[in-house]
Design a protein around this motif. Sequence first.
Motif, PDB file in Angstrom:
ATOM      1  N   ASP A 153       0.850  -1.194   0.000  1.00 17.32           N
ATOM      2  CA  ASP A 153       0.000   0.000   0.000  1.00 17.32           C
ATOM      3  C   ASP A 153       0.885   1.244   0.000  1.00 17.32           C
ATOM      4  O   ASP A 153       1.718   1.436   0.900  1.00 17.32           O
ATOM      5  CB  ASP A 153      -0.900  -0.011   1.237  1.00 17.32           C
ATOM      6  N   ALA A 154       0.724   2.101  -1.002  1.00 16.77           N
ATOM      7  CA  ALA A 154       1.580   3.281  -1.160  1.00 16.77           C
ATOM      8  C   ALA A 154       1.476   4.227   0.031  1.00 16.77           C
ATOM      9  O   ALA A 154       2.466   4.840   0.459  1.00 16.77           O
ATOM     10  CB  ALA A 154       1.220   4.010  -2.451  1.00 16.77           C
ATOM     11  N   ARG A 155       0.264   4.353   0.570  1.00 12.88           N
ATOM     12  CA  ARG A 155       0.091   5.275   1.685  1.00 12.88           C
ATOM     13  C   ARG A 155       0.827   4.778   2.928  1.00 12.88           C
ATOM     14  O   ARG A 155       1.485   5.551   3.635  1.00 12.88           O
ATOM     15  CB  ARG A 155      -1.392   5.447   1.994  1.00 12.88           C
ATOM     16  N   LEU A 156       0.723   3.481   3.206  1.00 14.55           N
ATOM     17  CA  LEU A 156       1.436   2.916   4.345  1.00 14.55           C
ATOM     18  C   LEU A 156       2.942   3.042   4.155  1.00 14.55           C
ATOM     19  O   LEU A 156       3.686   3.301   5.109  1.00 14.55           O
ATOM     20  CB  LEU A 156       1.049   1.450   4.539  1.00 14.55           C
ATOM     21  N   GLN A 157       3.378   2.828   2.940  1.00 15.36           N
ATOM     22  CA  GLN A 157       4.795   2.983   2.622  1.00 15.36           C
ATOM     23  C   GLN A 157       5.256   4.404   2.937  1.00 15.36           C
ATOM     24  O   GLN A 157       6.305   4.618   3.555  1.00 15.36           O
ATOM     25  CB  GLN A 157       5.023   2.664   1.140  1.00 15.36           C
ATOM     26  N   SER A 158       4.453   5.382   2.553  1.00 23.00           N
ATOM     27  CA  SER A 158       4.786   6.794   2.808  1.00 23.00           C
ATOM     28  C   SER A 158       4.777   7.101   4.302  1.00 23.00           C
ATOM     29  O   SER A 158       5.655   7.813   4.805  1.00 23.00           O
ATOM     30  CB  SER A 158       3.805   7.708   2.080  1.00 23.00           C
ATOM     31  N   LEU A 159       3.785   6.569   4.996  1.00 22.28           N
ATOM     32  CA  LEU A 159       3.686   6.813   6.433  1.00 22.28           C
ATOM     33  C   LEU A 159       4.869   6.197   7.165  1.00 22.28           C
ATOM     34  O   LEU A 159       5.454   6.827   8.064  1.00 22.28           O
ATOM     35  CB  LEU A 159       2.373   6.234   6.977  1.00 22.28           C
ATOM     36  N   GLY A 160       5.238   4.977   6.786  1.00 23.68           N
ATOM     37  CA  GLY A 160       6.390   4.339   7.406  1.00 23.68           C
ATOM     38  C   GLY A 160       7.670   5.116   7.159  1.00 23.68           C
ATOM     39  O   GLY A 160       8.488   5.296   8.070  1.00 23.68           O
ATOM     40  N   SER A 161       7.858   5.603   5.934  1.00 22.26           N
ATOM     41  CA  SER A 161       9.051   6.375   5.595  1.00 22.26           C
ATOM     42  C   SER A 161       9.115   7.668   6.411  1.00 22.26           C
ATOM     43  O   SER A 161      10.178   8.054   6.910  1.00 22.26           O
ATOM     44  CB  SER A 161       9.062   6.698   4.097  1.00 22.26           C
ATOM     45  N   ALA A 162       7.955   8.338   6.547  1.00 23.63           N
ATOM     46  CA  ALA A 162       7.905   9.572   7.325  1.00 23.63           C
ATOM     47  C   ALA A 162       8.235   9.304   8.795  1.00 23.63           C
ATOM     48  O   ALA A 162       8.986  10.056   9.428  1.00 23.63           O
ATOM     49  CB  ALA A 162       6.524  10.211   7.211  1.00 23.63           C
ATOM     50  N   LEU A 163       7.699   8.230   9.341  1.00 22.40           N
ATOM     51  CA  LEU A 163       7.972   7.877  10.735  1.00 22.40           C
ATOM     52  C   LEU A 163       9.451   7.595  10.966  1.00 22.40           C
ATOM     53  O   LEU A 163      10.025   8.014  11.978  1.00 22.40           O
ATOM     54  CB  LEU A 163       7.143   6.655  11.143  1.00 22.40           C
TER      55      LEU A 163
END
Length: 298
Positions: A103-113
């Motif tokens: 999931d692209a959104r989860l990927q982005s959220l994980g990267s931001a975290l």
Amino acid sequence: MKAVVEFPVAINRHCRSLDVAVLKWAWAAGLFEDPAELERCRLQKVNWFAGYLFPEEMPKRMELIMKFFLCLFLLDDLLDIRMEPSMIEFLKNLKAGKSFHADARLQSLGSALLLLHQAIQQENAFSGAKGEWDIVWFDYLEALQWEIQIKLDGTPPALKEYRLYRPFASGAYLALQFLRKKTAGLACEAELLEYTTVRYICLSNDLASYEKELAIGDVHNEVMILREDMGDEALFRIQQEINSLRKRILLLAGQVWSQSYGCRDWIRSLLLLAGGSGAWTADTSRYKGYINGSSGSH
């Protein structure tokens, strides 16, 4: 009847302007599903959570903390929605310093975290507390894995196990870590006082979110667990313990305050954090409605 002594409450004066900046940052980073979710976070004052907890922080550090907790809230919501084994793997990867998910959104959220985690690591390295931050961060991720596994198993958590993992999964210990600055040495880090404060925050949150979680069948709530044996008396018992914890915190804080002048800034910040948690819960509409069709306690 004696009046209940409350904790002090204040809000960071930079909160309003930082709220706008952080929401724009999160949108640009792809952390929201759609504009409606961004608007929901704005209306629920999700970013004001950090403003209430850390009213004395300067803008630069406040922005870092605000971004971090926004990501935690968004992760919490997604974990409620996506109850699947892939989320356990996602959290394991975060612990290893990687963000992998289809999931692209989860990927982005994980990267931001992870980027925020690294920034906080660097900040803690200057005060010699990098190792402490890493431990609390790992405990948080492991506790979230436990929550997901319990939901996947379909078995309500045992009270003893819930009380063990809940303080870490709540993020309360992460919040406490932000208070440990150079001026707060080991002498100020009274373990019992911190544990009592975390217990107070978690139990108060469970009471505030109980009706909402009852409506949607989310069993990760101490009130709901106790109701299995006590019925409606559980609500009274929980409120009694919250009042007792409040008195205990003030007593312990007074003891530390009197023993060390150097600890007084830390004590004031700790009491503001406890008061801010309750004040934000009363101010937000997060626990008064549905969030993406699921609960969003944190």
